[in-house]
Motif scaffolding. Structure first.
Motif, PDB file in Angstrom:
ATOM      1  N   ARG A  72       0.586  -1.012  -0.033  1.00 39.76           N
ATOM      2  CA  ARG A  72      -0.123   0.112   0.086  1.00 39.76           C
ATOM      3  C   ARG A  72       0.753   1.285  -0.054  1.00 39.76           C
ATOM      4  N   ARG A  73       2.106   0.987   0.298  1.00 43.57           N
ATOM      5  CA  ARG A  73       2.708   2.565   0.585  1.00 43.57           C
ATOM      6  C   ARG A  73       3.072   3.274  -0.652  1.00 43.57           C
ATOM      7  N   LYS A  74       2.923   2.614  -1.871  1.00 41.97           N
ATOM      8  CA  LYS A  74       2.978   3.515  -2.893  1.00 41.97           C
ATOM      9  C   LYS A  74       1.709   4.076  -3.143  1.00 41.97           C
ATOM     10  N   PHE A  75       0.873   4.064  -2.264  1.00 43.75           N
ATOM     11  CA  PHE A  75      -0.489   4.775  -2.407  1.00 43.75           C
ATOM     12  C   PHE A  75      -0.544   5.825  -1.097  1.00 43.75           C
ATOM     13  N   CYS A  76       0.306   6.054  -0.345  1.00 49.88           N
ATOM     14  CA  CYS A  76       0.405   6.789   0.766  1.00 49.88           C
ATOM     15  C   CYS A  76       1.787   7.323   0.964  1.00 49.88           C
ATOM     16  N   LYS A  77       2.343   7.630   0.066  1.00 49.20           N
ATOM     17  CA  LYS A  77       3.769   8.430   0.210  1.00 49.20           C
ATOM     18  C   LYS A  77       3.918   9.582   1.244  1.00 49.20           C
ATOM     19  N   PRO A  78       5.056   9.886   1.589  1.00 50.62           N
ATOM     20  CA  PRO A  78       5.133  11.012   2.473  1.00 50.62           C
ATOM     21  C   PRO A  78       4.742  12.245   2.023  1.00 50.62           C
ATOM     22  N   VAL A  79       4.339  13.324   2.488  1.00 49.43           N
ATOM     23  CA  VAL A  79       4.179  14.577   2.038  1.00 49.43           C
ATOM     24  C   VAL A  79       5.335  15.437   1.533  1.00 49.43           C
ATOM     25  N   ARG A  80       5.346  15.911   0.258  1.00 49.47           N
ATOM     26  CA  ARG A  80       6.667  16.530  -0.278  1.00 49.47           C
ATOM     27  C   ARG A  80       6.940  17.602   0.584  1.00 49.47           C
ATOM     28  N   GLU A  81       8.273  17.644   0.764  1.00 51.04           N
ATOM     29  CA  GLU A  81       8.636  18.829   1.691  1.00 51.04           C
ATOM     30  C   GLU A  81       8.344  20.227   1.101  1.00 51.04           C
ATOM     31  N   SER A  82       8.417  20.229  -0.411  1.00 46.93           N
ATOM     32  CA  SER A  82       8.085  21.383  -1.028  1.00 46.93           C
ATOM     33  C   SER A  82       6.799  22.031  -0.641  1.00 46.93           C
ATOM     34  N   VAL A  83       5.798  20.967  -0.361  1.00 52.24           N
ATOM     35  CA  VAL A  83       4.426  21.608   0.082  1.00 52.24           C
ATOM     36  C   VAL A  83       4.438  21.795   1.285  1.00 52.24           C
ATOM     37  N   HIS A 141      -9.339  13.981 -11.126  1.00 49.39           N
ATOM     38  CA  HIS A 141      -9.365  13.147  -9.726  1.00 49.39           C
ATOM     39  C   HIS A 141      -8.127  12.616  -9.559  1.00 49.39           C
ATOM     40  N   TYR A 142      -7.833  11.992 -11.014  1.00 52.11           N
ATOM     41  CA  TYR A 142      -6.775  11.127 -11.037  1.00 52.11           C
ATOM     42  C   TYR A 142      -5.276  11.629 -11.608  1.00 52.11           C
ATOM     43  N   VAL A 143      -4.643  12.171 -10.476  1.00 52.94           N
ATOM     44  CA  VAL A 143      -3.252  12.719 -10.779  1.00 52.94           C
ATOM     45  C   VAL A 143      -2.199  12.095 -10.011  1.00 52.94           C
ATOM     46  N   PRO A 144      -1.061  11.917 -10.316  1.00 48.89           N
ATOM     47  CA  PRO A 144      -0.069  11.065  -9.261  1.00 48.89           C
ATOM     48  C   PRO A 144       0.185  11.646  -8.319  1.00 48.89           C
ATOM     49  N   TRP A 145       0.118  13.058  -7.790  1.00 49.57           N
ATOM     50  CA  TRP A 145       0.285  13.367  -6.518  1.00 49.57           C
ATOM     51  C   TRP A 145      -0.739  13.447  -5.597  1.00 49.57           C
ATOM     52  N   ARG A 146      -1.887  12.725  -5.848  1.00 45.68           N
ATOM     53  CA  ARG A 146      -2.819  12.391  -4.873  1.00 45.68           C
ATOM     54  C   ARG A 146      -2.547  11.361  -3.976  1.00 45.68           C
ATOM     55  N   HIS A 147      -1.414  10.467  -4.537  1.00 47.33           N
ATOM     56  CA  HIS A 147      -0.987   9.349  -3.684  1.00 47.33           C
ATOM     57  C   HIS A 147      -0.075   9.456  -2.579  1.00 47.33           C
ATOM     58  N   ARG A 148      -0.467  10.547  -1.775  1.00 49.63           N
ATOM     59  CA  ARG A 148       0.455  10.951  -0.374  1.00 49.63           C
ATOM     60  C   ARG A 148      -0.539  10.469   0.790  1.00 49.63           C
ATOM     61  N   GLY A 149       0.113  10.198   1.673  1.00 45.77           N
ATOM     62  CA  GLY A 149      -0.752   9.827   2.936  1.00 45.77           C
ATOM     63  C   GLY A 149      -1.627  11.048   3.292  1.00 45.77           C
ATOM     64  N   LEU A 150      -1.423  12.145   3.336  1.00 47.49           N
ATOM     65  CA  LEU A 150      -1.948  13.247   3.320  1.00 47.49           C
ATOM     66  C   LEU A 150      -2.195  13.945   2.022  1.00 47.49           C
ATOM     67  N   ASN A 151      -3.427  13.665   1.359  1.00 50.76           N
ATOM     68  CA  ASN A 151      -3.722  14.050   0.097  1.00 50.76           C
ATOM     69  C   ASN A 151      -4.340  15.439  -0.106  1.00 50.76           C
ATOM     70  N   LEU A 152      -3.437  16.541  -0.291  1.00 50.62           N
ATOM     71  CA  LEU A 152      -4.156  17.573  -0.416  1.00 50.62           C
ATOM     72  C   LEU A 152      -4.749  17.922  -1.840  1.00 50.62           C
ATOM     73  N   HIS A 153      -4.334  17.349  -2.974  1.00 47.67           N
ATOM     74  CA  HIS A 153      -5.075  17.285  -4.028  1.00 47.67           C
ATOM     75  C   HIS A 153      -6.500  17.175  -3.785  1.00 47.67           C
ATOM     76  N   SER A 154      -7.152  16.158  -2.791  1.00 45.33           N
ATOM     77  CA  SER A 154      -8.198  16.100  -2.687  1.00 45.33           C
ATOM     78  C   SER A 154      -9.149  17.407  -2.168  1.00 45.33           C
ATOM     79  N   PHE A 155      -8.176  18.200  -1.348  1.00 40.82           N
ATOM     80  CA  PHE A 155      -8.865  19.414  -0.994  1.00 40.82           C
ATOM     81  C   PHE A 155      -8.956  20.410  -2.181  1.00 40.82           C
ATOM     82  N   LEU A 156      -8.059  20.451  -3.090  1.00 40.76           N
ATOM     83  CA  LEU A 156      -8.364  21.281  -4.232  1.00 40.76           C
ATOM     84  C   LEU A 156      -9.418  20.897  -5.153  1.00 40.76           C
ATOM     85  N   TYR A 157      -9.613  19.439  -5.132  1.00 46.51           N
ATOM     86  CA  TYR A 157     -10.595  18.939  -6.174  1.00 46.51           C
ATOM     87  C   TYR A 157     -11.914  18.920  -5.387  1.00 46.51           C
ATOM     88  N   ARG A 158     -12.108  18.522  -4.210  1.00 48.94           N
ATOM     89  CA  ARG A 158     -13.451  18.216  -3.601  1.00 48.94           C
ATOM     90  C   ARG A 158     -13.644  18.987  -2.098  1.00 48.94           C
TER      91      ARG A 158
END
Length: 224
Positions: free
Chosen positions: A136-147, A174-191
């Motif tokens: 599962r870890r590829k679907f919950c990667k660490p938050v990028r430090e740049s973010v 919806h389906y963009v690569p950077w959503r696969h972070r443990g804390l998904n901020l793309h979800s905030f921008l999307y929904r």
């Protein structure tokens, strides 16, 4: 602050139509056909969406299942309404492998508060990722430090740039690569909800409410 909650449950081994009919019986609501995903039929029952998840490769297409809850007004609302759904999924024989996750959405946050959660993630997420099943870890990667280093008054465009998202704003998808972070901020921008993706699959109310939601609320306390 009025925060809302939502839960996504991944599993398989049972046709989505069977899951929809079982939930229909339990909730007393009709199973409605939804929009197809890649030719796969989806359903809606009493506010719960039963959809297709392409990442669940252990099963054939019609037996890949994701159940997305309606919006819960608070934690007590979730405690009251979700147990019957979890019990129904257990009874119908929904299976979960190591790749399955439980995703928790938190709504009612501002963008600055979402970015504050990203700063919390830098120091708090390592044990959660370590507890996630390896598959599962590829679907919950660490938050990028740049973010996580962004100023709290950053704009959505600045967040997307820091995340490496090159999709034009007009085509926010919806389906963009950077959503696969443990804390998904793309979800905030999307929904409009921050998504916690660290947690392994569970059909246990005790685990969801005790272990998983306790961690979410601990982060919220640190961030807010």
């Amino acid at each position: 602050m009025n925060l809302t909650l939502g839960v996504e449950i991944e599993g398989g081994g049972v046709p989505r139509e069977t899951v929809a009919r079982a939930l229909s019986s339990a909730l007393g609501a009709p199973p409605l056909k939804g929009r197809k995903q890649r030719s796969h039929q989806t359903y809606s029952v009493g506010g719960y969406a039963i959809t297709y998840d392409p990442s669940l490769k252990s099963w054939d297409g019609d037996r890949r299942v994701e159940i997305a809850s309606p919006v819960f007004s608070d934690r007590e609302d979730l405690r009251t309404r979700l147990p019957i759904v979890l019990a129904t999924l257990r009874d119908v024989g929904l299976q979960q492998t190591e790749v399955c996750g439980t995703h928790i959405h938190v709504g009612g946050l501002s963008l600055s508060q979402a970015l504050s959660l990203a700063r919390v993630a830098v120091t708090e997420e390592t044990p959660l990722i370590a507890r996630a099943h390896k598959r599962r870890r590829k679907f919950c990667k660490p938050v990028r430090e740049s973010v996580a280093r962004l100023p709290l008054d950053s704009t959505p465009e600045e967040v997307r740039a820091a995340a490496g998202d090159k999709t034009p704003q007009a085509r926010l998808m919806h389906y963009v690569p950077w959503r696969h972070r443990g804390l998904n901020l793309h979800s905030f921008l999307y929904r409009g909800t921050v998504e916690f993706r660290y947690f392994n699959g569970t059909l246990s109310q005790e685990v969801l409410d005790g272990e998983y939601l306790e961690e979410v609320y601990r982060w919220l306390h640190l961030a807010l």
